[in-house]
Scaffold this motif. Sequence first.
Motif, PDB file in Angstrom:
ATOM      1  N   THR A 127     -53.866 139.110  -8.541  1.00 48.53           N
ATOM      2  CA  THR A 127     -52.614 138.554  -9.045  1.00 48.53           C
ATOM      3  C   THR A 127     -51.608 138.369  -7.916  1.00 48.53           C
ATOM      4  OG1 THR A 127     -51.783 140.773  -9.517  1.00 48.53           O
ATOM      5  CG2 THR A 127     -52.962 139.640 -11.282  1.00 48.53           C
ATOM      6  N   SER A 145     -52.799 122.670  -9.224  1.00 56.98           N
ATOM      7  CA  SER A 145     -54.026 122.534  -9.998  1.00 56.98           C
ATOM      8  C   SER A 145     -54.368 123.883 -10.590  1.00 56.98           C
ATOM      9  CB  SER A 145     -55.166 122.029  -9.099  1.00 56.98           C
ATOM     10  OG  SER A 145     -56.378 121.998  -9.829  1.00 56.98           O
ATOM     11  N   VAL A 146     -54.444 123.939 -11.935  1.00 58.49           N
ATOM     12  CA  VAL A 146     -54.775 125.167 -12.647  1.00 58.49           C
ATOM     13  C   VAL A 146     -56.117 124.948 -13.330  1.00 58.49           C
ATOM     14  CG1 VAL A 146     -54.038 126.813 -14.407  1.00 58.49           C
ATOM     15  CG2 VAL A 146     -52.325 125.635 -12.997  1.00 58.49           C
ATOM     16  N   THR A 147     -57.121 125.744 -12.956  1.00 57.06           N
ATOM     17  CA  THR A 147     -58.473 125.520 -13.468  1.00 57.06           C
ATOM     18  C   THR A 147     -58.778 126.341 -14.715  1.00 57.06           C
ATOM     19  OG1 THR A 147     -59.349 127.224 -11.978  1.00 57.06           O
ATOM     20  CG2 THR A 147     -59.317 124.964 -11.156  1.00 57.06           C
ATOM     21  N   SER A 148     -57.871 127.226 -15.105  1.00 58.74           N
ATOM     22  CA  SER A 148     -58.074 128.010 -16.319  1.00 58.74           C
ATOM     23  C   SER A 148     -56.794 127.932 -17.151  1.00 58.74           C
ATOM     24  CB  SER A 148     -58.406 129.456 -15.953  1.00 58.74           C
ATOM     25  OG  SER A 148     -58.753 130.196 -17.111  1.00 58.74           O
ATOM     26  N   ASN A 149     -56.660 128.792 -18.141  1.00 57.49           N
ATOM     27  CA  ASN A 149     -55.490 128.754 -19.017  1.00 57.49           C
ATOM     28  C   ASN A 149     -54.212 129.103 -18.246  1.00 57.49           C
ATOM     29  OD1 ASN A 149     -57.290 128.230 -21.092  1.00 57.49           O
ATOM     30  ND2 ASN A 149     -57.428 130.376 -21.713  1.00 57.49           N
ATOM     31  N   ALA A 150     -53.093 128.611 -18.784  1.00 54.55           N
ATOM     32  CA  ALA A 150     -51.796 128.911 -18.190  1.00 54.55           C
ATOM     33  C   ALA A 150     -50.815 129.230 -19.304  1.00 54.55           C
ATOM     34  CB  ALA A 150     -51.290 127.732 -17.364  1.00 54.55           C
ATOM     35  N   THR A 151     -50.038 130.260 -19.113  1.00 55.61           N
ATOM     36  CA  THR A 151     -49.030 130.670 -20.085  1.00 55.61           C
ATOM     37  C   THR A 151     -47.659 130.626 -19.436  1.00 55.61           C
ATOM     38  OG1 THR A 151     -50.606 132.136 -21.203  1.00 55.61           O
ATOM     39  CG2 THR A 151     -48.260 132.526 -21.605  1.00 55.61           C
TER      40      THR A 151
END
Length: 189
Positions: A127, A145-151
């Motif tokens: 992290t 670029s976000v390759t997985s989930n984002a909150t």
Amino acid sequence: DISDTLTLSKGTGTGLSVISNATIGGTLGVTSDSTIGGTLGVTGITTLSGALDANSTADISDTLTLSKGSGTGLSVISNATIGGTLGVTSDSTVGGTLGVTSNTTIGGTLGVTGITTLSGALDANSTADISDTLTLSKGTGTGLSVTSNATIGGTLGVTGITTLSGALDANSTADISDTLTLSKGTGTG
């Protein structure tokens, strides 16, 4: 056999010349300068009460211990090369640039009080906690670029066009303050 003091009182020139070996069973006291033309071999401890000024190389085949209690214990005014591991058990201060040409491992926390500039990629395998603004200033192409989930826990503010290649699933109200255009080519729009 001289059972008392031998005094050589020659005013100039050589006062004592020994052409073979000489053995002194007590203390040799020299009150003026001394010159040794050959090798000085000492089999015991050598104690210097003054400074040691070596004008050439020094070869120390065992540990060199600098035991000064405070202040600067070692001062190197030119380059230094360490062929093995440099172990530092206390704080270190580098007044200039620290150049590392190979890998570096830090077992504790790396604290940087100034700006950190990376000319290569940043690969963080855990992290990242950023307590201020994260600015991505890439001039063109993909800046994030976000390759997985984002909150996002707060408000997502977008000042440019938003393009969604997948479905839009809004689970609450939508407030659109301008025209909503549905441009599906066929079927139910």
